[in-house]
Design an enzyme around this catalytic site. Structure first.
Site, mmCIF file in Angstrom:
data_model
loop_
_atom_site.group_PDB
_atom_site.id
_atom_site.type_symbol
_atom_site.label_atom_id
_atom_site.label_comp_id
_atom_site.label_asym_id
_atom_site.label_seq_id
_atom_site.Cartn_x
_atom_site.Cartn_y
_atom_site.Cartn_z
ATOM 1 N N LYS A 110 0.803 -1.222 0.000
ATOM 2 C CA LYS A 110 0.000 0.000 0.000
ATOM 3 C C LYS A 110 0.838 1.276 0.000
ATOM 4 O O LYS A 110 0.412 2.302 -0.532
ATOM 5 C CB LYS A 110 -0.946 0.004 1.209
ATOM 6 C CG LYS A 110 -1.931 -1.163 1.236
ATOM 7 C CD LYS A 110 -3.038 -0.993 0.234
ATOM 8 C CE LYS A 110 -4.018 -2.166 0.240
ATOM 9 N NZ LYS A 110 -5.004 -2.074 -0.838
ATOM 10 N N GLU A 166 -9.986 5.496 3.143
ATOM 11 C CA GLU A 166 -10.774 4.396 3.673
ATOM 12 C C GLU A 166 -9.810 3.266 3.949
ATOM 13 O O GLU A 166 -8.720 3.231 3.359
ATOM 14 C CB GLU A 166 -11.810 3.945 2.641
ATOM 15 C CG GLU A 166 -11.285 2.974 1.568
ATOM 16 C CD GLU A 166 -10.220 3.563 0.650
ATOM 17 O OE1 GLU A 166 -10.134 4.793 0.563
ATOM 18 O OE2 GLU A 166 -9.469 2.775 0.031
ATOM 19 N N SER A 222 1.746 -9.662 -1.099
ATOM 20 C CA SER A 222 1.420 -8.236 -0.963
ATOM 21 C C SER A 222 1.642 -7.673 0.431
ATOM 22 O O SER A 222 1.832 -6.474 0.594
ATOM 23 C CB SER A 222 -0.022 -8.000 -1.405
ATOM 24 O OG SER A 222 -0.904 -8.818 -0.665
#
Ligand SMILES: Cc1ncc(COP(=O)(O)O)c(C=O)c1O
Lengths: 393, 244
Positions: free
Chosen positions: A89, A111, A377
């Protein structure tokens, strides 16, 4: 390479800008600023510098020898779990944070589902001296409590969202409402390749560094492209990030893994391609899980980050064009993948990433003897409560 | 009441009977009704209208059920009924299905808060064969040129969202917005109606001074929740007194 999306923000028939009129000019300004940002040498250098010295890029490409020998598959892991804050991210929030500052915005909102994007946004806000508000469903706040504390430690305000199902989609609703009110001085730092144009494009481009690195690392380490590239698909940012460097290669098959949950009834899974149909949610046309009356269905996944009833519009396009194959991995298969990677490689993956691992391990025959690149990830620290409970540790 | 004013109600909320009674009462005071068809993810709505939508869905009312109720209020009246809902209801049904339902329920226009003018063509095309108007919006974020083009092609009425915000937000009117409304009135062939934040006689009267009318929504839903149709009628009387 990337001719998509069109000027209006469409990937084939998917995408668009289905937002209140109040946001349309802000989206236009964002796109203009992004195009200037991309061409700005100083900004490019600053982003690159943060990505390497702050975030830890390039992340390693790791040959998982133990697991490979056990399964008869050549498994390579792209180690986004080693990126600062613990997931891919940050690639996106560093980019969008700098872009927001470039635009003169003083406040970031976001969010978050698993809390990873919230943490990554709060991190960048702390780094760049910006205010930060993160919307998070109350259900997710409970199951990803460590990340709530991290965001608060980083100086962000975390706002619980109790409407709807109290998960990711409701957090996006709340963030969009905030943005409508505060659009003048606030940047909405969206966490995946979802939402209205230009977000799916911007987030993809910031995440494409995963694929660029992985492709050149594969060349160095193996001397060829992988036979398969596998990534989990929530909104789809880590998957698009790694796929972007391997699109339309004749010998490389791309596989996106959706959350199969614990069943095929509504509310038991988040398998948009398997069970959804075309719709409009959160600003774009895409595949959406909805009932006959066109209401969005509740969704489920053991991982909060895959628990979303829609999917990025570019994935919808990839699906229809058969550029990527989309498959499902159940909660229990993902958990088995998580346990196997922990036990045999000493790597505890995030439950989201465990879906990619779990799919490969549950379908060994299909991958026998092949070179498989899995996008890992994120790491599993945030999921320890759930893993401990489910695995009876 | 002076002006061209609308009342927003959520379809079948709190119950079909109370909704129909409230709507019939509204017809006596207002020039048009705006009926919400609930959507599970109403990004342009505040907590009051969102809660109402969730209750209607949770009570098991389907879109078709709400159109049945609307049919009951539309027959005897000549006043216009607009439907407010979100793009997915139209897009996911496809093939003019939603427009057909609207037509047979006797409604005349549609308000889609998540469809800006840049994305409106496909919806216009879908509704035009049924003679249903797609309502245009102007907001404080629009430029004067945008307002000119949006206003000059408006039909039904022009929905002026006076604030940056969602339904149920506090009323305010920047001086810049007053100018933009005046600009819209110059180019619009239809009434320019101000919505979002109108909750009493005072705010309604202000709206009437700058625009051609107002829409009241969240406050009406709140009153219906706590005081029923009786209290709602008192509220309409108060509005009427301020807007003579
Ligand atoms: C580690 C990790 N992987 C994957 C995802 C899913 O998001 P995306 O599909 O955008 O990569 C998340 C989302 O929170 C995440 O935290």
């Amino acid at each position: 390479m990337n001719k998509m999306p069109t000027a209006n923000g469409y990937f084939g028939i998917y995408g668009g800008k289905f937002v209140p009129e109040t946001l349309v000019n802000a989206l236009g300004e964002l796109e203009k600023a992004y195009n200037a940002f991309r061409k700005d040498r100083a900004m490019r250098i600053e982003l690159k510098s943060f990505l390497s010295h702050y975030a830890g890029r390039p992340t390693p490409l790791y040959y998982a020898a133990n697991l490979s020998h056990k399964c008869g598959i050549e498994i390579f892991l792209k180690r986004e779990d080693l990126l600062h804050t613990g997931a891919h991210k940050l690639n996106n929030t560093l980019g969008q944070g700098l872009l927001a500052r470039f635009m003169g915005k003083k406040r970031l909102i976001a969010e978050t589902g698993a809390g990873q994007h919230g943490v990554a946004t709060a991190t960048v806000a702390a780094l760049l001296g910006m205010k930060c508000t993160v919307y998070m469903g109350n259900v997710d706040m409970k199951r990803q409590a460590p990340n709530v504390a991290r965001m608060r430690l980083l100086g962000a305000e975390v706002v619980p969202v109790e409407s709807g199902s109290g998960t990711l989609k409701d957090a996006i609703n709340a963030a969009l409402r905030d943005w409508v009110k505060n659009v003048r001085h606030t940047h909405y730092c969206i966490g995946s390749v979802v939402g209205p144009h230009p977000f799916p494009m911007i987030v993809r481009n910031f995440q494409s560094i995963i694929g660029k690195e992985a492709r050149s690392q594969m060349y160095t380490q193996v001397g060829k492209n992988p036979d398969f590239v596998v990534g989990c698909v929530g909104g789809g940012s880590n998957a698009v990030g790694i796929f972007s460097a391997f699109l339309r290669l004749p010998k490389t098959k791309l596989i996106g893994v959706e959350a199969g949950g614990f069943g095929t009834k509504p509310g038991q899974h988040s398998a948009r391609f398997a069970m959804g149909r075309r719709g409009i949610l959160h600003g774009c046309i895409t595949y959406v899980l909805q009932n006959k009356d066109c209401q969005i269905l509740p969704v489920h996944s053991i991982s909060a980050g895959l628990d979303y009833p829609a999917v990025g519009p570019e994935h919808a396009f990839f699906h229809d064009e058969q550029i990527v194959e989309y498959v499902r991995c159940s909660d229990s298969e993902a958990l088995r993948g998580c346990l196997a990677l922990s036990k045999f490689e000493g790597i505890i993956p995030a439950l989201e990433s465990s879906h990619a691992v779990g799919y490969v391990l549950s379908n060994r025959k299909r991958f026998k003897g092949c070179v498989v690149l899995v996008n890992l990830s994120g790491r599993g620290d945030k999921d320890m409560d759930i893993i401990a409970r489910e695995a009876k540790l | 009441m002076k002006g061209y004013n609308g009342l927003y109600l959520m379809g079948n909320y709190p119950t079909p009977k109370v909704f129909i009674d409230a709507a019939r009462l509204g017809m006596e005071y207002f020039d048009f009704l705006e009926i919400g068809i609930p959507f599970s993810d109403p990004i342009a709505d505040g907590p009051v209208i969102e809660r109402a939508a969730m209750k209607v869905i949770a009570d098991g009312h389907r879109v078709a059920d709400i159109f049945k109720s609307i049919e009951k209020i539309s027959c005897p009246s000549s006043k216009k009924i607009y439907v407010m809902t979100y793009a997915n209801h139209i897009f996911a049904r496809g093939n003019g299905t939603f427009a057909r339902m609207m037509k047979s329920a006797g409604t005349s226009g549609i308000i889609l808060p998540d469809v800006p003018s840049a994305e409106s063509d496909r919806f216009k095309k879908e509704f035009a064969p049924f003679g249903i108007e797609l309502i245009h919006f102007i907001t404080p974020e629009n430029t004067y040129e945008q307002i000119e083009s949006i206003a000059s092609s408006a039909s039904g009425f022009l929905y002026c969202i006076s604030i940056r915000g969602i339904t149920g937000s506090r009323f305010s009117l920047e001086s810049e917005m007053r100018k933009k409304i005046a600009h819209a009135k110059k180019f619009s062939r239809v009434p320019v109606v101000l919505g979002f934040g109108i909750r009493d006689g005072v705010t309604a009267a202000i709206a009437l001074r700058v625009a051609d009318g107002f829409i009241v929504g969240t406050r009406a839903i709140e009153i219906l929740e706590t005081g029923g149709v009786g209290k709602l009628s008192q509220f309409f009387e108060e509005l009427a007194k301020h807007c003579m």
